[in-house]
Design a protein around this motif. Structure first.
Motif, mmCIF file in Angstrom:
data_model
loop_
_atom_site.group_PDB
_atom_site.id
_atom_site.type_symbol
_atom_site.label_atom_id
_atom_site.label_comp_id
_atom_site.label_asym_id
_atom_site.label_seq_id
_atom_site.Cartn_x
_atom_site.Cartn_y
_atom_site.Cartn_z
ATOM 1 N N ALA A 164 -2.619 10.751 -1.598
ATOM 2 C CA ALA A 164 -1.199 10.543 -1.901
ATOM 3 C C ALA A 164 -0.588 9.450 -1.033
ATOM 4 O O ALA A 164 0.583 9.122 -1.201
ATOM 5 C CB ALA A 164 -0.423 11.844 -1.713
ATOM 6 N N LEU A 165 -1.375 8.876 -0.122
ATOM 7 C CA LEU A 165 -0.866 7.779 0.703
ATOM 8 C C LEU A 165 -1.966 6.758 0.930
ATOM 9 O O LEU A 165 -3.128 7.001 0.624
ATOM 10 C CB LEU A 165 -0.310 8.314 2.032
ATOM 11 C CG LEU A 165 -1.236 9.140 2.928
ATOM 12 C CD1 LEU A 165 -2.126 8.280 3.780
ATOM 13 C CD2 LEU A 165 -0.385 10.042 3.787
ATOM 14 N N ARG A 166 -1.561 5.615 1.441
ATOM 15 C CA ARG A 166 -2.506 4.533 1.709
ATOM 16 C C ARG A 166 -2.433 4.154 3.180
ATOM 17 O O ARG A 166 -1.370 4.212 3.800
ATOM 18 C CB ARG A 166 -2.221 3.311 0.835
ATOM 19 C CG ARG A 166 -2.371 3.592 -0.650
ATOM 20 C CD ARG A 166 -3.830 3.913 -0.985
ATOM 21 N NE ARG A 166 -3.992 4.300 -2.378
ATOM 22 C CZ ARG A 166 -4.133 5.551 -2.796
ATOM 23 N NH1 ARG A 166 -4.099 6.547 -1.948
ATOM 24 N NH2 ARG A 166 -4.307 5.812 -4.076
ATOM 25 N N ARG A 167 -3.587 3.728 3.713
ATOM 26 C CA ARG A 167 -3.700 3.380 5.139
ATOM 27 C C ARG A 167 -4.281 1.981 5.258
ATOM 28 O O ARG A 167 -5.307 1.663 4.658
ATOM 29 C CB ARG A 167 -4.612 4.396 5.824
ATOM 30 C CG ARG A 167 -4.912 4.102 7.264
ATOM 31 C CD ARG A 167 -5.848 5.192 7.785
ATOM 32 N NE ARG A 167 -6.356 4.863 9.091
ATOM 33 C CZ ARG A 167 -7.522 5.258 9.554
ATOM 34 N NH1 ARG A 167 -8.317 6.005 8.798
ATOM 35 N NH2 ARG A 167 -7.915 4.938 10.755
ATOM 36 N N VAL A 168 -3.617 1.143 6.051
ATOM 37 C CA VAL A 168 -4.088 -0.210 6.334
ATOM 38 C C VAL A 168 -4.007 -0.396 7.839
ATOM 39 O O VAL A 168 -2.987 -0.072 8.459
ATOM 40 C CB VAL A 168 -3.223 -1.274 5.612
ATOM 41 C CG1 VAL A 168 -3.638 -2.678 6.029
ATOM 42 C CG2 VAL A 168 -3.322 -1.104 4.104
ATOM 43 N N GLY A 169 -5.077 -0.913 8.437
ATOM 44 C CA GLY A 169 -5.060 -1.039 9.886
ATOM 45 C C GLY A 169 -5.870 -2.185 10.411
ATOM 46 O O GLY A 169 -6.638 -2.820 9.692
ATOM 47 N N ALA A 179 2.489 -1.739 -0.424
ATOM 48 C CA ALA A 179 3.484 -1.567 0.635
ATOM 49 C C ALA A 179 2.813 -1.454 2.000
ATOM 50 O O ALA A 179 3.314 -1.999 2.993
ATOM 51 C CB ALA A 179 4.339 -0.341 0.354
ATOM 52 N N ALA A 180 1.674 -0.763 2.072
ATOM 53 C CA ALA A 180 0.955 -0.637 3.335
ATOM 54 C C ALA A 180 0.423 -1.996 3.792
ATOM 55 O O ALA A 180 0.523 -2.345 4.973
ATOM 56 C CB ALA A 180 -0.187 0.360 3.199
ATOM 57 N N ILE A 181 -0.108 -2.779 2.864
ATOM 58 C CA ILE A 181 -0.616 -4.114 3.190
ATOM 59 C C ILE A 181 0.523 -5.008 3.681
ATOM 60 O O ILE A 181 0.380 -5.730 4.667
ATOM 61 C CB ILE A 181 -1.340 -4.734 1.975
ATOM 62 C CG1 ILE A 181 -2.662 -4.004 1.724
ATOM 63 C CG2 ILE A 181 -1.567 -6.229 2.170
ATOM 64 C CD1 ILE A 181 -3.331 -4.357 0.410
#
Length: 133
Positions: free
Chosen positions: A117-122, A73-75
């Motif tokens: 518990a979460l994912r980060r994409v930047g 979902a982050a991607i």
């Protein structure tokens, strides 16, 4: 509005992106302890780099990070944001800013984050802008 340094790029991008994603996504400049309650979140931060021409044209380097509950979902959201920034932001005019060229090298990638518990994409974007008047 300062004479040099052009526009508040963070504020302008936050408002512009919020209009794109709608109310189901939080767009802000800082994350806090309630981040898990505010997913998905897009964080916009100007880096201490870039520059201006001494008159009106500003070249800002801006980090845009997407926080979401899953990697996929982050991607996906980061890719959507990238498309908007590269294809729709150039030439856009807000109440305070006119946007020019936008680039991103490399494209969004997974970035580490201490909360599992979460994912980060930047990605980091180079954005040219100047004040409307």
């Amino acid at each position: 509005m300062p004479d040099v340094g052009s526009v508040d790029i963070e504020l302008e991008l936050i408002q512009w992106l919020q209009a794109k994603v709608g109310p189901s996504v939080v767009v802000r400049d800082e994350v806090d302890n309630s981040l898990l309650d505010d997913l998905p979140t897009i964080q916009v931060q100007r880096l201490p780099a870039g520059g201006d021409d001494g008159f009106r044209l500003d070249r800002a380097l801006v980090d845009v990070d997407v926080y979401h509950s899953t990697r996929a979902a982050a991607i996906a959201l980061a890719g959507q944001v990238r498309g908007w920034l590269l294809r729709e932001l150039p030439g856009a005019v807000t109440e305070n800013a006119v946007f020019g060229r936008v680039t991103s090298t490399p494209p969004p990638a997974v970035r580490p984050y201490e909360n599992t518990a979460l994912r980060r994409v930047g990605a980091t974007y180079q954005i040219y802008s100047h004040p409307v008047s």
